[in-house]
Every structure is written in structure tokens, then in C-alpha cells.
Scaffold this motif. Structure first.
Motif, PDB file in Angstrom:
ATOM      1  N   VAL A  43       0.877  -1.170   0.000  1.00 60.15           N
ATOM      2  CA  VAL A  43       0.000   0.000   0.000  1.00 60.15           C
ATOM      3  C   VAL A  43       0.912   1.216   0.000  1.00 60.15           C
ATOM      4  CG1 VAL A  43      -1.812   1.215   1.277  1.00 60.15           C
ATOM      5  CG2 VAL A  43      -1.746  -1.294   1.271  1.00 60.15           C
ATOM      6  N   ILE A 100      -6.545  -5.504  -3.639  1.00 57.78           N
ATOM      7  CA  ILE A 100      -6.888  -4.708  -2.472  1.00 57.78           C
ATOM      8  C   ILE A 100      -5.832  -3.660  -2.161  1.00 57.78           C
ATOM      9  CG2 ILE A 100      -5.946  -6.385  -0.837  1.00 57.78           C
ATOM     10  CD1 ILE A 100      -8.852  -5.131   0.593  1.00 57.78           C
ATOM     11  N   ASN A 101      -4.561  -3.969  -2.404  1.00 55.88           N
ATOM     12  CA  ASN A 101      -3.533  -2.990  -2.042  1.00 55.88           C
ATOM     13  C   ASN A 101      -3.648  -1.713  -2.867  1.00 55.88           C
ATOM     14  OD1 ASN A 101      -2.302  -4.384   0.064  1.00 55.88           O
ATOM     15  ND2 ASN A 101      -1.128  -5.628  -1.359  1.00 55.88           N
ATOM     16  N   LEU A 109      -6.705   0.156  -1.466  1.00 54.86           N
ATOM     17  CA  LEU A 109      -6.366   0.799  -0.185  1.00 54.86           C
ATOM     18  C   LEU A 109      -5.464   2.012  -0.422  1.00 54.86           C
ATOM     19  CD1 LEU A 109      -5.717  -2.333   2.076  1.00 54.86           C
ATOM     20  CD2 LEU A 109      -7.516  -0.619   2.405  1.00 54.86           C
ATOM     21  N   ASP A 143      -5.597   7.823  11.292  1.00 54.43           N
ATOM     22  CA  ASP A 143      -4.218   8.193  10.978  1.00 54.43           C
ATOM     23  C   ASP A 143      -3.931   7.752   9.552  1.00 54.43           C
ATOM     24  OD1 ASP A 143      -1.552   8.788  10.936  1.00 54.43           O
ATOM     25  OD2 ASP A 143      -0.975   7.405  12.541  1.00 54.43           O
ATOM     26  N   SER A 177      -0.972   8.453   6.633  1.00 53.68           N
ATOM     27  CA  SER A 177       0.304   9.097   6.317  1.00 53.68           C
ATOM     28  C   SER A 177       0.803   8.513   5.011  1.00 53.68           C
ATOM     29  CB  SER A 177       1.275   8.835   7.470  1.00 53.68           C
ATOM     30  OG  SER A 177       2.581   9.103   7.065  1.00 53.68           O
ATOM     31  N   ILE A 195       2.452   3.238   3.061  1.00 56.48           N
ATOM     32  CA  ILE A 195       1.466   4.147   3.635  1.00 56.48           C
ATOM     33  C   ILE A 195       1.052   3.641   5.018  1.00 56.48           C
ATOM     34  CG2 ILE A 195      -1.040   4.584   3.421  1.00 56.48           C
ATOM     35  CD1 ILE A 195      -0.554   5.130   0.427  1.00 56.48           C
ATOM     36  N   THR A 196       0.789   4.566   5.941  1.00 55.93           N
ATOM     37  CA  THR A 196       0.105   4.228   7.191  1.00 55.93           C
ATOM     38  C   THR A 196      -1.374   4.539   7.011  1.00 55.93           C
ATOM     39  OG1 THR A 196       2.010   4.800   8.554  1.00 55.93           O
ATOM     40  CG2 THR A 196      -0.132   4.758   9.651  1.00 55.93           C
ATOM     41  N   LEU A 197      -2.212   3.590   7.376  1.00 59.87           N
ATOM     42  CA  LEU A 197      -3.667   3.780   7.277  1.00 59.87           C
ATOM     43  C   LEU A 197      -4.299   3.069   8.465  1.00 59.87           C
ATOM     44  CD1 LEU A 197      -6.270   4.549   5.747  1.00 59.87           C
ATOM     45  CD2 LEU A 197      -5.995   2.486   4.382  1.00 59.87           C
ATOM     46  N   SER A 198      -4.666   3.843   9.482  1.00 60.85           N
ATOM     47  CA  SER A 198      -5.232   3.257  10.708  1.00 60.85           C
ATOM     48  C   SER A 198      -6.722   3.535  10.771  1.00 60.85           C
ATOM     49  CB  SER A 198      -4.606   3.882  11.960  1.00 60.85           C
ATOM     50  OG  SER A 198      -3.248   3.595  12.028  1.00 60.85           O
ATOM     51  N   GLY A 199      -7.483   2.518  11.142  1.00 58.43           N
ATOM     52  CA  GLY A 199      -8.911   2.724  11.381  1.00 58.43           C
ATOM     53  C   GLY A 199      -9.746   2.743  10.123  1.00 58.43           C
ATOM     54  N   CYS A 200      -9.262   2.078   9.074  1.00 58.11           N
ATOM     55  CA  CYS A 200     -10.074   1.917   7.864  1.00 58.11           C
ATOM     56  C   CYS A 200     -11.175   0.906   8.150  1.00 58.11           C
ATOM     57  CB  CYS A 200      -9.168   1.419   6.742  1.00 58.11           C
ATOM     58  SG  CYS A 200      -9.937   1.330   5.123  1.00 58.11           S
ATOM     59  N   ARG A 201     -12.361   1.094   7.547  1.00 58.00           N
ATOM     60  CA  ARG A 201     -13.409   0.085   7.665  1.00 58.00           C
ATOM     61  C   ARG A 201     -13.473  -0.729   6.381  1.00 58.00           C
ATOM     62  NH1 ARG A 201     -19.009   1.586   9.075  1.00 58.00           N
ATOM     63  NH2 ARG A 201     -19.053  -0.171  10.495  1.00 58.00           N
ATOM     64  N   LEU A 202     -13.873  -1.972   6.513  1.00 56.78           N
ATOM     65  CA  LEU A 202     -13.925  -2.871   5.370  1.00 56.78           C
ATOM     66  C   LEU A 202     -15.166  -3.745   5.474  1.00 56.78           C
ATOM     67  CD1 LEU A 202     -11.002  -4.871   3.877  1.00 56.78           C
ATOM     68  CD2 LEU A 202     -13.016  -6.116   4.649  1.00 56.78           C
ATOM     69  N   HIS A 203     -15.854  -3.905   4.350  1.00 56.62           N
ATOM     70  CA  HIS A 203     -17.050  -4.755   4.296  1.00 56.62           C
ATOM     71  C   HIS A 203     -16.928  -5.675   3.090  1.00 56.62           C
ATOM     72  CE1 HIS A 203     -18.709  -1.518   6.848  1.00 56.62           C
ATOM     73  NE2 HIS A 203     -18.261  -0.693   5.922  1.00 56.62           N
TER      74      HIS A 203
END
Lengths: 254, 254
Positions: free
Chosen positions: B142, B171-172, B175, B220, B222, B229-237
């Protein structure tokens, strides 16, 4: 507090050097266990050379080819003298079949719990660290048949670890695993990337990222016998080097 | 209310039949646009035959090979007579380059907004539907360099659509796109799978699943120039056939 270094495969010199450093640098006493490998002699030779190159003077291989060897009383003193123990890659089911429940397993659990050793593993050696271990599965899609799991050696309970993560496009099998077992936190570790545990948290090291998939707060999970899984409200975090994560809190930390 | 049928590639008879049915069944008047294809004659022939097999009597191809053709006044009556318009796969940038901003584009926007036509697209024909269109990108991980995007024709604004999603392990790159543009909802559509929009919601059809990645509530993000990449708190369904999703609410619905 236990210190685990769990590597997603293909570790470069920086990660191998970090392992040596954590184990005591030049004074480290490192034991390599290549039980997972189909060619343990080659895997041992490769890793012994790599750790010597990183400045470790005392490196040795512990050959555990069968359960008789893993139950041999001679294993315990070798492991107790070690400051760092490293599991190579290969087939994770060979590790659980040969070592699971043996005297070696008991000594490892004791040493890890006491914090007297750094336990590291790469690829298959990473997979076996988890409570629930991914055995195989590369079918496309998120489904019951996309993943097969079994119990790992549980050095890090409450998680399911996948390795070579982005390189082999394994998110679907990890999502399948957490949909089946939403109490397990899914950790997908890229190559040349690791998590370093410190009690209940981990820090990310290396050149790639760790993808955390957390179905704990999923609002709708439906797993039919065949066909695609429904998984609503999963959380996902992509965490590169320097980022940290709190395991029981299920949140990234500072 | 606009009706869009957005297919992740490799549509089977059930999805193609659903398109014919939505367009009016035997009374449907279907126009196939193969602008994305490097061999439009073959793509046209294949789709005309498939729609006839599904019971449509009035099927025709509209050949738009260049912007002159797409600006020809003769296009408008053909499109206005249609009840279903279908964009084939190929290269999504050919669609935006040939059709973007032309008289054809204007007529299509008007017809879709009025709800007088069903607009369908598969693969490249799906990608171009979105506000932000993925042009290419298959690098592992990502990162900023894992995806290249451009504006789509915006029939479905506020989303970025990826296709052949689980089959090609994309997916990468999706994202990466939502980390770069967290206001865009990422929709990854598997092959032989589609979303059918109904105003601000969509329903999933077909044999695979739609993966929704939502960085809207990420805590977060970045994005360095290079590296992960930093990707915190993404939602996924993960949503298979029969599931629905509300786009502006960013939540699965009943």
C-alpha cells in the motif's frame, strides 16, 4: 515479558541484525531450528552464516527432525543457554507435528514466558507463533474454503498470523480466517517486515507493512458452507515501520 | 433516479440476463459501446450475441472510435432510443479520452440523471463509472506508487471502483487509492459480480462479492513519497449477492 520477533519471510540484513542485537549483540548465543525446512542442513547453514555476518560469535543449529529428537533431554540445556532462538521457514505443519507438546515445546514456552530469550521466526516460523495458524489456502475470494487453519504453538495467543502478505496477495484468506474466528486478530506481515512484541503490544520493523484485520466489531458475519462470506464492519490498519499496535485494546498506539 | 449496473468483468449469463431484464426484457433496446476494446468489432459481436441470447430483440453497436465520432450529432437519437447502454471492457482511459466531454458524454449524463436508461459497464466499462478512476497499478504493498488514478466519467461520484478484484488481488491498490483520497469510497468488484445502484444505495448481484473499503473514519493516514502508507482505522465490508450498501451513509443496509 516475552519478546517475540515475527518476520513475514525474506528478512534482509537489517532485520537479522536487529535479532542479533536483541539477543545480546556479539555476546548473543543463537540457536537456529530449521524443522520447517525440507532441506534443514541448507537452511541452517544459510542462517548461521547470516547471523555470524551480523556479529554473533556463538551460533549453532539444533536439529529436530522428529518427535524423538524434540523429546531428547539433551535439548533443554541447549535452549536454556540461548539468548536468541530462530525458527526458519518451510512448512508450519512440520513445526507443530514435530515439536508440538514435546519437551522442546515446554522449554520454549517457559523461556518465552520468563523473558529470558528472544524467540524469532520467519515465514513458517512466524505462522506457528500464533494461536490459530493458517495452514494453507489461496483460493480467490473470502469464503470458508479459502483458508485452512489449525492451532499454532500459541506463543502469541489471540492472533492469526499470515506472512509474505502483500507479495502473495493473501488478504482474502486472512479475512476468511477472521470471519470464521472473529476473536482472533488477523496480522498480515509483508516480506522483510516484522512485529516485535513487548507484552501486549507490538512495534513494526522492516521495509514493508503489517496489515491488521479486526473483525471484533463486525456488525454482520455470515459464513455459508460454500460461496462468499458476508463481513460487515471489519476494521483494517496498514502499519509500516515505527508504528505500534496494542493487541487486547485492538487499537494502533503511539 | 439513475440505474447503473457496474460489473467487475467476466459477466456470466445471469448478470447479462439481468441487464436485459432491467432494460425491458424482449422490448429492450440495447446499445453496445466497445470504445474501450482494442478489437471493438469482436467485442461488439460477442456482446450483441450474448444479449440476443438473453432475449433482447433490438440490439445494436454504436462505434465510437474517436472524438469526432463521439461528437457526431447522429449519436444522440441512437442513445435516446435506447433503454439499456452497455460499455464493454478494455482500457478505461480509451473511454475517457474518446468520450469525455463530448456530445455523447453529455447525452449519457442527461439520460442517466433522468433515469430513462440503464447504464451498464463491465471491467473498463465499470472503472470509468467512478468519480476517481483507477488507471493502473499492480505494485505490491500500500503506497503512493501502487496506484495511478484519473478522473472517471463520474456517473457514480464519490467512489473509486476496482474490478477483477479478488481474482487479481487488487486490495492494495484500492487501499492506496482511498488512503490518498479518503473522501472516495473504495468499491472492489469481483468477476461475474455487480453493483446495481438505486439512487444513493446499491445492491450486490452475481457470484462473487463486493469489498468496500472506507477510509472516511481513519484516525491516521500518512502517505510518504515512497515506501509504505500508514492507514489506521479503515473500515472494510465484504458483501456478496443480496447485500446492500448506502453510499453517503457509508454503511451496509438491510
Amino acid at each position: 515479558m516475552s519478546t517475540l520477533l515475527i518476520i513475514g519471510g525474506a528478512a534482509g540484513p537489517a532485520l537479522l541484525g536487529r535479532f542479533v542485537e536483541l539477543a545480546g549483540g556479539p555476546a548473543a548465543r543463537i540457536v537456529v531450528i530449521a524443522t520447517a525446512s525440507s532441506d534443514p542442513a541448507a537452511a541452517e547453514a544459510e542462517h548461521l552464516a547470516a547471523f555470524r555476518e551480523q556479529g554473533a560469535h556463538h551460533v549453532e543449529a539444533l536439529r529436530l527432525d522428529d518427535r524423538t529428537a524434540a523429546n531428547d533431554p539433551g535439548v533443554e540445556p541447549v535452549l536454556r543457554a540461548a539468548t536468541g532462538i530462530f525458527f526458519t521457514g518451510g512448512d508450519q505443519e512440520r513445526i507443530t507435528r514435530v515439536i508440538g507438546g514435546t519437551a522442546t515445546d515446554s522449554v520454549l514456552q517457559t523461556l518465552v514466558a520468563s523473558g529470558d530469550v528472544v524467540l524469532a521466526g520467519t515465514s513458517a516460523g512466524a505462522a506457528m507463533m500464533s494461536g490459530t495458524m493458517i495452514v494453507e489456502g489461496d483460493g480467490p475470494g473470502v469464503s470458508r474454503t479459502s483458508v485452512r487453519t489449525g492451532p499454532g504453538l500459541e506463543f502469541l495467543p489471540g492472533v492469526v498470523i499470515d506472512q509474505h502478505f502483500c507479495e502473495r496477495g493473501r488478504i482474502n484468506r486472512l479475512l476468511s480466517a477472521v470471519a470464521l474466528y472473529p476473536h482472533e486478530l488477523g496480522l498480515g506481515i509483508d516480506e522483510d517486515t516484522a512485529i516485535l512484541t513487548d507484552g501486549d503490544a507490538f512495534e513494526v520493523l522492516g521495509s514493508g507493512a503489517v496489515t491488521v484485520v479486526d473483525a471484533g466489531r463486525a456488525t454482520d458475519i455470515s459464513v455459508p458452507a460454500t460461496g462468499p462470506i458476508t463481513l460487515s464492519g471489519c476494521r483494517l490498519h496498514v502499519l509500516p515501520a515505527g508504528r505500534a499496535f496494542h493487541l487486547t485494546g485492538r487499537e494502533p498506539s503511539a
